[in-house]
Design a protein around this motif. Sequence first.
Motif, PDB file in Angstrom:
ATOM      1  N   CYS A 111      -8.016  91.543 -10.317  1.00 10.86           N
ATOM      2  CA  CYS A 111      -9.046  90.983 -10.643  1.00 10.86           C
ATOM      3  C   CYS A 111     -10.373  92.029 -10.725  1.00 10.86           C
ATOM      4  O   CYS A 111     -11.001  92.286 -11.513  1.00 10.86           O
ATOM      5  CB  CYS A 111      -9.517  89.714 -10.169  1.00 10.86           C
ATOM      6  N   CYS A 157       3.540  82.988 -17.096  1.00 17.49           N
ATOM      7  CA  CYS A 157       2.780  83.990 -16.987  1.00 17.49           C
ATOM      8  C   CYS A 157       1.567  83.945 -17.972  1.00 17.49           C
ATOM      9  O   CYS A 157       0.382  84.128 -17.833  1.00 17.49           O
ATOM     10  CB  CYS A 157       3.712  85.290 -17.315  1.00 17.49           C
ATOM     11  N   LEU A 161      -2.551  83.407 -17.437  1.00 19.09           N
ATOM     12  CA  LEU A 161      -3.584  84.199 -17.866  1.00 19.09           C
ATOM     13  C   LEU A 161      -4.812  83.532 -18.558  1.00 19.09           C
ATOM     14  O   LEU A 161      -5.871  83.884 -18.595  1.00 19.09           O
ATOM     15  CB  LEU A 161      -2.840  85.375 -18.872  1.00 19.09           C
ATOM     16  N   GLU A 165      -8.753  83.396 -17.499  1.00 13.26           N
ATOM     17  CA  GLU A 165      -9.534  83.837 -18.360  1.00 13.26           C
ATOM     18  C   GLU A 165     -10.683  82.570 -18.324  1.00 13.26           C
ATOM     19  O   GLU A 165     -11.840  82.960 -18.578  1.00 13.26           O
ATOM     20  CB  GLU A 165      -9.117  84.001 -19.983  1.00 13.26           C
ATOM     21  N   LEU A 194      -7.690  90.714 -21.916  1.00 10.32           N
ATOM     22  CA  LEU A 194      -6.722  89.811 -21.519  1.00 10.32           C
ATOM     23  C   LEU A 194      -5.670  89.159 -22.727  1.00 10.32           C
ATOM     24  O   LEU A 194      -4.411  88.857 -22.219  1.00 10.32           O
ATOM     25  CB  LEU A 194      -7.209  88.403 -20.821  1.00 10.32           C
ATOM     26  N   GLN A 197      -3.329  92.263 -22.259  1.00  5.82           N
ATOM     27  CA  GLN A 197      -2.492  92.002 -21.336  1.00  5.82           C
ATOM     28  C   GLN A 197      -1.392  91.029 -21.570  1.00  5.82           C
ATOM     29  O   GLN A 197      -0.289  91.023 -21.276  1.00  5.82           O
ATOM     30  CB  GLN A 197      -3.207  91.340 -20.191  1.00  5.82           C
ATOM     31  N   ASN A 198      -1.812  89.990 -22.336  1.00  4.19           N
ATOM     32  CA  ASN A 198      -0.749  88.828 -22.656  1.00  4.19           C
ATOM     33  C   ASN A 198       0.437  89.525 -23.492  1.00  4.19           C
ATOM     34  O   ASN A 198       1.499  89.288 -23.439  1.00  4.19           O
ATOM     35  CB  ASN A 198      -1.500  87.760 -23.261  1.00  4.19           C
TER      36      ASN A 198
END
Length: 240
Positions: A111, A157, A161, A165, A194, A197-198
Amino acid sequence: MNPTTKLRHKMQQIDPVSLNHLLTRVTYLRNFIGFTTEDADALHAATPVVRPLVPTVVNMVYGKLFGFDITAKAFVPRQTGYEGVAPVNLEELSQDHPQIKFRKDFLAQYCRKLVTMDYEKESTWEYLDKVALMHTGETGFKHREKKSSLRVEYIHCGILLGYVEDILVNAVATHPDLDLDTKTAVIRALNKILCIQNDLFARHYVADNESQVNAVSRTPSMSALVAGGALLLGACYLGN
């Protein structure tokens, strides 16, 4: 000029196979979603807001993970790098268990990195990719080499996420000391990073048929290689 011709001139050409390469993939993702240096600056500017919230965010995340047996069970086996007493069943899991505190430290670091990393550095994207890879059971970070595998399925996962968020967006949106423009910039930047990242998670779990098919079709068969080699040798022989 024909409008269709104009459109083709402006259209970027993306080779599906090239998306198997991390940095090429990230460049495509950044261009598509519009993750710019201004977004990185917004994330960096949010550091004073996000840093104090990290312990709360981490506790909320693990509270959510422990709310479902399917996600909680991943934390029962001994974690890589942890040398203390591991829990033996779900009933022994708690936010205060030494092994869970060990795991929470990793999430806290993640984070903090989100709002401090240099997004123009290759190492930043390699780190985010390894965060995804380590959840597949494959080796992500060096400290996991020759260790027992840890696999968390993509469904968990991805939704986690989204949960992270939601926590961060709510914290920024309701912060009393941020003006509307700053809130908007930070929230948009968080959403973009994010989302990327996903996708870095998805690339290790989900087979991309288009890139895989093209990669296979562009790989010459053994007979083709032999034939090509024979033609090349023949050309060399004729040249002499």
